[in-house]
Design an enzyme around this catalytic site. Structure first.
Site: not given
Lengths: 596, 179
Positions: A287, A330, A369, A372, A377, A526
């Site tokens: 990308e 991204s 997370k 998420e 989505e 992380c």
């Protein structure tokens, strides 16, 4: 100019420390531990809890050791009768406003206030219990974080964390006196405010007032359900910290033991997020190169710099604070969600399991997370791609619940397929890691040669600094990428959202230009995530980072594109990076959210 | 210096009113106040005070507008506002009556004073009249212990207020408001 040395005595022992040192730090030099609650090494000094009081000879009142700098000739006593009586009183007062229902508390056994209580406050309570009279809210609205006012002692570590480390300030001190509390804007539920779910407040809360929402029971239920096929993935940073809660020395990698423990817990397949980290590099690297081509050759208007999109705390931060930069993110999903999307499509098909029977669990160093995986989505398999996210801490607890002696486990290997990974993937756990992994692959695509760094270690992007930048000159390209010949690829890396904010503002104000920017929401990346073992400090994070790079060095494969399973998935299923299938399963777009 | 600042502020707000904009447009009000006091964090207090002066309280929209203009988080603005008794975050009437509840005024009959106000206005302490003309509150020491009981209506202090005197005073506010 060197700093002056100040001479003082602590508990009658002379010591010399630099001017400006606090009594607390000076005492540490002599190995005297002074208890603290509101103090945290990552944060500014508040001095509001008063448990660190010490006696200074000649002074009428006690001083807070965390907030008092040393002075010449000072005579400090950290454990006098007056000090101990006073600390006991302070702890008693804190308890009178604290819901001390410890046996029912998630933090039972890992609570700084509880620890202090056992040290200082043995016996009957001398103050009235005032908890009942407070207007306290138990906020379970967020999928990531549970906030329980009744357990809050108003030390304000969370407020300082949210402001100083993350520049979010979703939490603030409101009201005053005995009505003072830690609150969101107008007491709104946590899921409605600007909270990024990063969980840094959870990492620093000394009580059970802020904890992760745990999904331990849900995961056990799935494991015990004979109709379900439970797959688990583990994030890179988990292996560098899981041991801390299980009696393993800080900084030791426990990858093999962790895999063994997960198999013992009863997961049907133990797989690796590192696999999709490698996959992310293939997609994200391509990308980036595509964007550069569009900008340089096709002269199309394309959003640069490109920002990484692995960190869900960072994603929500952009949605709230910098919606104008959404196009720069991204389009790659995070490795966790790429894994989820592949698990219930390609993988389910391959092992002949119906996707509706599959339960996809992930072990993450991260509370964001959890949010998420709940996003609309993230259902591109037709199901919820990842069903439950548990943190490193929750996994440690499950291992304890199962009675597994972690230290005595023999290492085991991940299942295949979706279990193989490279060194490039494991460094995703540390700040600079995604950048390094991407460079190892992208540079090779463009030039046909390995990155020009000894042993593939791209040292300029490593380290604990909040913001790092580097530039790499591209020379001798292969014909397909000749338009990049001589281009100096400019990159930047930030960890901690306060640093991210500074970096984005510099870009916005035209003070800096880059092609590619890596952002991780948590300090140190992380490994310092909101789901990692408590406590955290710069020193602990450094040790975890060292463990991550050690793991990388010890891998046979160190570049994402060398991962044979990734190559296989492309051959059998995905086609090529940024191909049609990838687009459907592995990429997404985010929408702006209200900042105020 | 402060006085001059206030004059400038009032002048500028009057001009603003004449501009045909409705004062309910709190975003414009905040923008105007930020123009006067500046965009830094220090200006948070005067901006909060400025909004309360015009609107009587800080609405959700007002706090959001302030956060936006000063680049602060909304929780931060709310935290500051909630600290101060005189910066309300719930709707208040046009006239805010605050009766001192501290010990001297208590001994000099603040309870009777409150009772008389409650009966006359048909509200309890903490409530606002139906026509939004009056809000009745209590306050901590107003510094008039030698002349208790005292009440404060908006910025005006009324020392040694008997229940009867209080009724006459609010009568005055009622008529002045009706005009």
């Amino acid at each position: 100019m060197g700093k002056y040395l100040v001479n003082l005595k602590i508990n009658n022992i002379p010591v010399s420390v630099e001017e400006g040192t606090t009594i607390l730090d000076a005492a540490k030099n002599l190995n005297f531990k002074i208890p603290t609650l509101c103090y945290h090494s990552d944060l500014s000094i508040a001095g509001n809890c008063r448990v660190c009081v010490v006696e200074v000879k000649g002074q009428r009142v006690l001083s807070a050791a965390c907030a008092t700098p040393v002075s010449e000739g000072m005579d400090v006593f950290t454990n006098s009768e007056k000090v101990r009586a006073s600390r006991k009183n302070v702890v008693e007062l804190l308890l009178s406003e604290h819901n001390a229902d410890c046996t029912k508390c998630y933090k039972n056994g890992n609570c700084e206030l509880q620890e202090m209580t056992s040290e200082y406050s043995v016996g009957n309570h001398i103050y009235l219990d005032l908890v009942k009279d407070k207007d306290k809210i138990l906020d379970i609205s967020s999928p990531s974080i549970v906030k329980d006012d009744s357990k809050c002692i108003r030390c304000q570590r969370c407020v300082r964390t949210c402001e100083e480390l993350q520049a979010v300030s979703a939490l603030a001190v409101v009201n005053k006196g005995d009505h003072q509390k830690i609150s969101t804007f107008l007491n709104k539920p946590m899921h409605e405010v600007v909270c990024t779910n990063c969980g840094q407040c959870v990492n620093r809360c000394p009580t059970g007032a802020l904890v992760e929402k745990n999904y331990i029971d849900e995961v056990w239920n799935a494991i015990y359900d004979p109709d379900k096929f439970v797959v688990v993935q583990t994030a890179p940073a988990v292996r560098a910290a899981l041991g801390e809660g299980l009696g393993v020395e800080l900084g030791q990698r426990v990858t093999g033991k962790m895999v063994a423990a997960l198999k013992k817990l009863g997961f049907n397949k133990v797989l690796d997020t590192d696999f999709t980290a490698d996959l992310t590099i293939m997609e994200e690297g391509t990308e980036l190169l595509t964007r550069l081509k569009k900008a340089l050759v096709d002269k199309e208007s394309v959003a640069l710099p490109m920002f990484t999109s692995c960190s869900p705390g960072w994603i929500k931060f952009v949605e709230h604070i910098f919606p104008e930069y959404l196009a720069n993110l991204s389009t790659c999903k995070s490795p966790q969600q790429m894994f989820g999307a592949l698990a219930k499509t390609y993988y389910a098909d391959k092992i002949n399991i119906k996707p509706e029977k599959m339960v996809s669990v992930s072990v993450m160093p991260c509370t964001a997370k959890k949010y998420e995986c709940d996003r609309p989505e993230m259902r591109s398999s037709g199901y919820k791609d990842v069903d439950y996210v548990i943190t490193t801490r929750e996994l440690a607890r499950m291992i304890k619940q199962a009675g597994i002696e972690f230290n005595k486990l023999e290492s085991e290997r991940y299942d295949s397929i979706l279990g193989e990974s490279t060194g490039a993937a494991v460094i995703f756990g540390a700040t600079g890691g995604v950048m390094e992994a991407a460079l190892r692959t992208a540079y090779e695509i463009v030039t046909g040669r390995e990155v020009p760094f000894t042993n593939l270690d791209i040292k300029p992007v490593r380290g604990m600094e909040g913001i790092k930048e580097a530039a790499i000159k591209i020379k001798d390209t292969v014909p397909a990428w000749s338009f990049l010949e001589g281009v100096e690829l400019k990159i930047a890396i930030a960890s901690g959202l306060a640093n991210a904010k500074k970096l984005v503002e510099a870009i916005r104000d035209g003070k800096a230009t880059y092609h590619f920017v890596e952002i991780m929401a948590c300090p140190g990346g992380c490994i310092g995530g909101g789901g990692q073992p408590i406590p955290t400090s710069a020193e602990i994070r450094k040790k975890r980072i060292e463990a991550i790079y050690e793991e990388d060095t010890n891998m046979t494969l160190r570049k994402s594109h060398d991962n044979p399973e990734v190559q296989e998935v492309y051959k059998e299923f995905l086609g090529s990076p940024l191909g049609h299938k990838s687009h459907d399963l592995l990429h997404t777009h985010y929408k702006p959210r209200k900042r105020y | 210096m402060t006085k001059i600042k206030h004059l400038i502020q009032n002048f500028s707000l009057q001009k603003f009113k004449k501009g045909g904009q409705k004062m309910s447009n709190v975003e414009n009000l905040v923008k105007e106040l930020v123009k006067i006091h500046g965009k830094n964090r220090n200006s948070l207090m005067p901006v909060l005070q400025g909004v309360v002066k015009e609107e009587k309280y800080l609405s959700e929209d007002a706090m959001m507008a302030i956060a936006k203009e000063l680049d602060l988080s909304t929780a931060d603005v709310y935290g500051t506002a909630s600290f101060y008794t005189f910066l309300d975050t719930v709707p208040r009437g046009k006239n805010i009556i605050r009766v001192c509840k501290t010990i001297t005024c208590h001994m000099k009959g603040k309870d009777e004073l409150i009772k008389a106000l409650e009966d006359a206005l048909k509200i309890k302490v903490g409530e606002t009249t139906h026509d939004k003309q009056f809000t009745l509150l209590t306050a901590n020491c107003l510094g008039w212990c030698h002349k208790g009981p005292v009440m404060l209506i908006n910025d005006e202090i009324y020392p040694e207020t008997s229940p009867q005197a209080a009724l006459e005073i609010i009568e005055k506010y009622q008529t002045s408001t009706k005009k």
